[in-house]
Design an enzyme around this catalytic site. Structure first.
Site, PDB file in Angstrom:
ATOM      1  CE  LYS A  13       5.473   8.634  -4.209  1.00 53.64           C
ATOM      2  NZ  LYS A  13       4.013   8.603  -4.405  1.00 53.64           N
ATOM      3  NE  ARG A  88       5.804   2.308   2.078  1.00 56.73           N
ATOM      4  CZ  ARG A  88       5.123   2.595   0.972  1.00 56.73           C
ATOM      5  NH1 ARG A  88       4.291   3.624   0.978  1.00 56.73           N
ATOM      6  NH2 ARG A  88       5.252   1.877  -0.105  1.00 56.73           N
ATOM      7  NE  ARG A 123      -3.705   3.732 -11.934  1.00 55.73           N
ATOM      8  CZ  ARG A 123      -2.697   3.960 -11.077  1.00 55.73           C
ATOM      9  NH1 ARG A 123      -1.617   4.625 -11.497  1.00 55.73           N
ATOM     10  NH2 ARG A 123      -2.759   3.521  -9.843  1.00 55.73           N
ATOM     11  NE  ARG A 156      -3.560  -1.629 -10.736  1.00 52.96           N
ATOM     12  CZ  ARG A 156      -2.430  -1.238 -10.177  1.00 52.96           C
ATOM     13  NH1 ARG A 156      -1.396  -2.059 -10.121  1.00 52.96           N
ATOM     14  NH2 ARG A 156      -2.309  -0.031  -9.669  1.00 52.96           N
ATOM     15  NE  ARG A 167      -2.201   2.947  -2.519  1.00 56.13           N
ATOM     16  CZ  ARG A 167      -1.669   2.951  -3.739  1.00 56.13           C
ATOM     17  NH1 ARG A 167      -2.438   2.751  -4.800  1.00 56.13           N
ATOM     18  NH2 ARG A 167      -0.376   3.138  -3.897  1.00 56.13           N
TER      19      ARG A 167
END
Length: 211
Positions: A13, A88, A123, A156, A167
């Protein structure tokens, strides 16, 4: 155009929002960025937010919507805006409308959960300069070492598999119902795993009817 970006965490996004803001000449308004800005500028609503943040608490919806109202009232939003990270849930969507923050279209960037998980868990972030790599799509020249500063590349907390799954679960339970809430305002772009950022951008522009 007054646009909401909708999609799971890691769907792209932010990247597509930056492309759209350049094409359309309207600002992208990210929840995190405007919270930090309001706190930094010590606006009345920003001071309220700071009080919650200093206590390690989530900023309540009414404070977030108040900050959104402050931001969308600026001159650079006269021709529209792109909302990223808000609403949200349906309650926030209703509060936006009640505060005069209207929406023309909702861009749903639809990426399969398994693709999201591979993207995010692959990542790696430099512990020194925060440069971001990916073990498949953007690997460093030397495994585990940043090309730019030689710092150690780490995973991370947000990119750990269990966090990504959590999530995604929150997105599906709380945010995904906005698709039904917004109804015919939703423009869906289904992104295949092999799609590059540029190819996704072309799909987005075509779906929104912009050059």
């Amino acid at each position: 155009m007054k646009l909401v970006l909708l999609g799971a965490p890691g769907a792209g996004k932010g990247t597509q929002g930056e492309m759209l803001t350049a094409k359309l000449g309207i600002p992208i308004i990210s929840t995190g960025n405007i919270l930090r800005e309001a706190v930094r500028n010590a606006t009345p609503v920003g001071l309220k937010a700071k009080d919650f943040m200093d206590k390690g608490l989530l900023v309540p919806d009414d404070v977030i919507i108040g900050i959104m109202a402050e931001r969308t009232a600026r001159d650079d939003c006269a021709n529209g805006y792109i909302l990223d990270g808000v609403p949200r849930n349906a309650a926030q969507a209703e509060m936006l409308e009640a505060n005069g923050i209207t929406v023309d279209k909702v861009l749903l960037i639809d990426v399969a959960d398994d693709v999201i998980e591979r993207r995010m868990t692959g990542r790696r972030t430099c512990s020194k300069c925060s440069a971001v790599y990916h073990i498949i799509s953007k690997p460093p020249r030397v495994e585990g070492i940043c090309d730019l500063c030689g710092g150690e590349l780490v995973v991370r907390a947000d990119d750990k598999p269990e966090t990504v799954r959590d999530r995604l679960a929150v997105y599906h339970s709380q945010t995904e119902p906005l698709i039904e809430y917004y109804g015919d305002k939703v423009v869906k772009v289904s992104v295949p795993e092999t799609s590059s950022v540029a190819e996704t951008g072309e799909l987005v522009c075509k779906a929104l009817g912009i050059d």
